[in-house]
Design an enzyme around this catalytic site. Structure first.
Site, PDB file in Angstrom:
ATOM      1  N   ALA A 153      -9.436   5.047   4.918  1.00  0.00           N
ATOM      2  CA  ALA A 153      -9.392   6.215   5.810  1.00  0.00           C
ATOM      3  C   ALA A 153     -10.718   6.961   5.857  1.00  0.00           C
ATOM      4  O   ALA A 153     -11.342   7.216   4.832  1.00  0.00           O
ATOM      5  CB  ALA A 153      -8.294   7.194   5.429  1.00  0.00           C
ATOM      6  N   GLY A 154     -11.094   7.277   7.045  1.00  0.00           N
ATOM      7  CA  GLY A 154     -12.284   8.084   7.252  1.00  0.00           C
ATOM      8  C   GLY A 154     -13.479   7.300   7.753  1.00  0.00           C
ATOM      9  O   GLY A 154     -14.338   7.846   8.425  1.00  0.00           O
ATOM     10  N   GLY A 204      -7.799   8.763  10.334  1.00  0.00           N
ATOM     11  CA  GLY A 204      -8.053   8.810  11.761  1.00  0.00           C
ATOM     12  C   GLY A 204      -9.156   9.764  12.180  1.00  0.00           C
ATOM     13  O   GLY A 204      -9.448   9.907  13.356  1.00  0.00           O
ATOM     14  N   ASN A 260      -9.242   0.763  10.032  1.00  0.00           N
ATOM     15  CA  ASN A 260      -8.244   0.576  11.070  1.00  0.00           C
ATOM     16  C   ASN A 260      -8.658   1.268  12.368  1.00  0.00           C
ATOM     17  O   ASN A 260      -9.125   0.630  13.313  1.00  0.00           O
ATOM     18  CB  ASN A 260      -6.886   1.101  10.585  1.00  0.00           C
ATOM     19  N   LYS A 311       0.870  -1.175   0.000  1.00  0.00           N
ATOM     20  CA  LYS A 311       0.000   0.000   0.000  1.00  0.00           C
ATOM     21  C   LYS A 311       0.904   1.221   0.000  1.00  0.00           C
ATOM     22  O   LYS A 311       1.728   1.392   0.900  1.00  0.00           O
ATOM     23  CB  LYS A 311      -0.889   0.006   1.244  1.00  0.00           C
TER      24      LYS A 311
END
Lengths: 68, 373, 263
Positions: free
Chosen positions: C186-187, C160, C208, C99
């Site tokens: 993300a998000g 995050g 995550n 990634k």
């Protein structure tokens, strides 16, 4: 003998192989990746590869990480 | 990758079987969706969807206003030359027809330009028959340079060219390419085009793509509906072709014209004539499938129908049309390429558009002078 | 027909990718992976800190061999660093997935698209399966496709931030226009947002922070697994009709049926 390890200079007083150096630092060899002077040293070469004056070592480890 | 691969992919698709399987629920479901895929588009082209025309129209109306506003761009064609080496059995310019041939001199082009410019129109489409000898690229470039004195946009509708040749014309000031495949079905295509360079199906099929690659600002495609008995299949391929170009050439405005074959003169050949309802269904299905695609309706359609189509998805219309070489300044002599049904002048068409609550636009944009090199 | 996602020649049945950062206790990770049903797991590479009181554990101890490891080039501030990290990770036995994450902005942690394209180009040529993390931009995604990316991973909101699919409209355009799997990275802060991304037609999502920082990460991982499956299934099922607002007062097609008008 002067070395740069993970960006910091340090002195060691004897000639060692990469494997010996990792043990000397108290790290479990199974958990890390070693790069010497910009080249990754394959694990099975650690016993033969000797650390020399002015070598730059990067010792890295896989850690948790996703999006940061 | 060429659109030909898309054609091959659907060539043997069971269209009739698919249409037979479409029910009201399928159509309602497609109408509830925002992004339509090819089979959704085909669903809206099914005979069954004719029952849902009003719902399709409401959505098409809304989408068109959302993406284009209440605006109709007006343009007019200027025929430069009727010399043609093709034998397309449906066309008056057919090389086998005993038609007095004519080609405008640059002085005559100026006269035509003055006559058209006097009506206020600023977008012009120049047309020729297919004759590399009588109307070569250099001639088209010369005409374009002359016309740019009078018009802000010059488009071409000529025989298919090489990418390099399109680049030459773009450098001369051409910004739009119109080229109709006429027929997507390869067998029918072969049957209707008896001889001449136009027999090369693939070369014509890839011409819009070459235009995109060369950097045309707008590329307008179309099929002459009715030439092939299964017009729904032809309409599908046309929409798919536009979809293909739109996805691949984001910098090009892709537009589709919806011409249909009209009963012409003593023409005895029996084609499929589309009803007004068919035309409307095709227009609406295309608008719902490609919300941002330009849609052009020519003066081949009669005035009352054209006025009614305005709110349904049309973005561009021809006005004050003649399909005869020199027809704008030298009068008409019955030697046009096809018959005009909406014979109104520019002021009348302008008024009709205004009455509908839309704004007629003569000049959509003006190119900045191209920097040398 | 089984619904599988193919990336880099690997068939994936789970469309939830899990990031392993920020977990309060690394021992949770194996249970998180287990419960989520994920098959692709991101890890990062870090310099060892010799001054740390306790030796950090190698994350790989908590990740069973059956998972596909996707080393993340986090920490890279330009293409050259990302390329370096990817090569090291491959040497370290992490396989050939990577990634690409290049972040030079340390305030919002937004990716540097330009550097990411360059890193993708180089690594794809070296045979890596490259999944670049980018701000959702169509031209960037097209370039990534041209240089050999295996997927495009647009952010839904800054890393995050748990703010959800703020870039939804942009992501929708990528789904429409790009022939590669689009994976939101993300998000995503809640399972409902993961489901929303999947309903839109995203190929997968990477989660995550939302799992790692949950009160019960293992239960949250399971919830995300369900949400991603639900969203995917809804996408495949084809959402039903959303009624247009009350039909307009004046019919638009009436002219077709006024005897004289039509022929």
């Amino acid at each position: 003998m002067k070395l740069t390890v993970n960006g910091k200079t340090e002195e060691i007083d004897q000639v060692m192989t990469v494997l010996e150096y990792i043990r000397f630092k108290g790290i479990d060899p199974r958990t890390v990746v070693v790069q010497k002077n910009g080249e990754v040293i394959k694990r099975d070469h650690w016993e033969k590869e000797v650390v020399r004056e002015n070598d730059r070592l990067e010792i890295l480890r896989m850690v948790g990480g996703g999006s940061f | 990758m060429s659109f030909y691969e898309v054609y091959l992919q659907f060539k043997d698709f069971d269209f009739e079987g698919f249409f037979a399987s479409v029910d009201d629920k399928d159509i309602e479901q497609v109408l509830g969706r925002d992004d339509l895929d090819p089979l959704d588009f085909l669903t809206l082209l099914a005979p069954q969807a004719a029952k849902h025309l009003e719902a399709m129209a409401q959505k098409a109306h809304r989408l068109t206003i959302q993406h284009f506003g209440k605006v109709i761009l007006l343009y007019t064609p200027m025929y430069l030359s009727s010399y043609c080496s093709n034998q397309c059995i449906y066309c008056s310019f057919n090389a086998g027809n005993h038609l007095p041939r004519k080609k405008l001199t640059l002085d005559e082009v100026v006269e035509e330009a003055r006559a058209i410019a006097a009506t206020g129109l600023r977008h012009i489409l120049i047309l020729t028959g297919e004759s590399r000898r009588m109307s070569p690229v250099s001639y088209l470039a010369d005409c374009t340079r002359v016309l740019l004195e009078y018009f802000s946009s010059v488009s071409i509708e000529v025989y298919p060219l090489e990418t390099k040749e399109y680049e030459t014309l773009i450098a001369a000031g051409v910004d739009g390419l119109t080229i109709y495949q006429e027929v997507y079905d390869r067998k029918t295509y072969d049957r209707l085009h008896l001889s001449g360079p136009k027999k090369d199906y693939r070369y014509r099929l890839d011409a819009p793509e070459r235009g995109c690659r060369a950097g045309m600002r707008e590329v307008n495609i179309g099929a002459l509906l009715g030439l092939e008995p299964n017009w729904r299949r032809e309409a599908f391929f046309t929409g798919m072709h536009a979809h293909y170009l739109q996805n691949k050439y984001l910098e090009t405005e892709i537009a589709v014209s919806l011409p249909r074959l009209r009963p012409v003169r003593e023409d005895s050949t029996s084609y499929t004539l589309l009803s007004d309802l068919d035309v409307v269904q095709n227009l609406l299905a295309l608008r719902l499938f490609l919300p941002r695609c330009g849609i052009t309706i020519s003066t081949r359609e009669r005035a009352s129908l054209r006025d009614n189509l305005i709110g349904l998805g049309v973005t561009k219309m021809s006005a004050g049309t003649t399909t005869e070489v020199g027809g704008h300044s030298q009068g008409e002599h019955g030697h046009g390429q096809f018959e005009i049904f909406d014979r109104r002048g520019v002021p009348e068409i302008k008024a009709a558009i205004t009455r509908k609550g839309y704004q007629p636009v003569f000049k959509n944009w003006h190119p900045l002078p191209r920097s040398a090199g | 027909m089984a619904d599988v996602l193919v990336i880099g020649g690997r068939k994936l049945s789970s469309r939830l990718f899990i990031g392993t950062g920020k977990f309060p206790d690394k021992k949770l990770i194996s249970a998180v992976l287990e419960k989520s049903g994920a098959e692709v797991v991101t890890v990062a590479l870090r310099r060892i800190d010799f001054n740390a009181e306790e030796e950090e554990e190698n994350i790989l101890n908590h990740i069973d061999e059956r998972y596909i490891l996707m080393p993340n080039t986090s920490g890279a501030r330009n293409a050259a660093e990302a390329i370096e990290i990817a090569r090291i990770a491959r040497e370290a036995g992490c396989g050939n997935w990577v990634k690409i994450e290049v972040i030079s902005d340390q305030k919002y942690l937004l990716p540097d698209n330009q550097e990411t394209i360059e890193a993708t180009r180089v690594l794809a040529q070296e045979g890596f399966v490259v999944l670049p993390y980018v701000s959702p931009d169509l031209m960037v995604a097209k370039k990534l496709q041209d240089v050999g990316a295996a997927a495009v991973m647009p952010l839904g909101a800054p890393i995050g931030s748990n703010r959800g699919l703020r870039t939804k409209e942009m992501i929708r355009i990528l789904i429409d226009q790009i022939d590669l799997p689009i994976i939101v990275d993300a998000g995503i802060g809640r399972p409902s947002e993961a489901a929303e991304a999947m309903e839109m037609g995203c190929a997968a999502v990477l989660v995550n922070t939302a799992i790692a920082t949950a009160g019960d990460p293992v239960a949250m991982a399971e919830a995300f697994g369900w949400a991603v499956r639900a969203g995917r299934q809804a996408f495949l099922a084809g959402p039903g009709r959303v009624l247009e607002e009350a039909s307009a007062s004046s019919p638009l097609t009436g002219f077709l049926f006024e005897g004289a008008g039509s022929r």
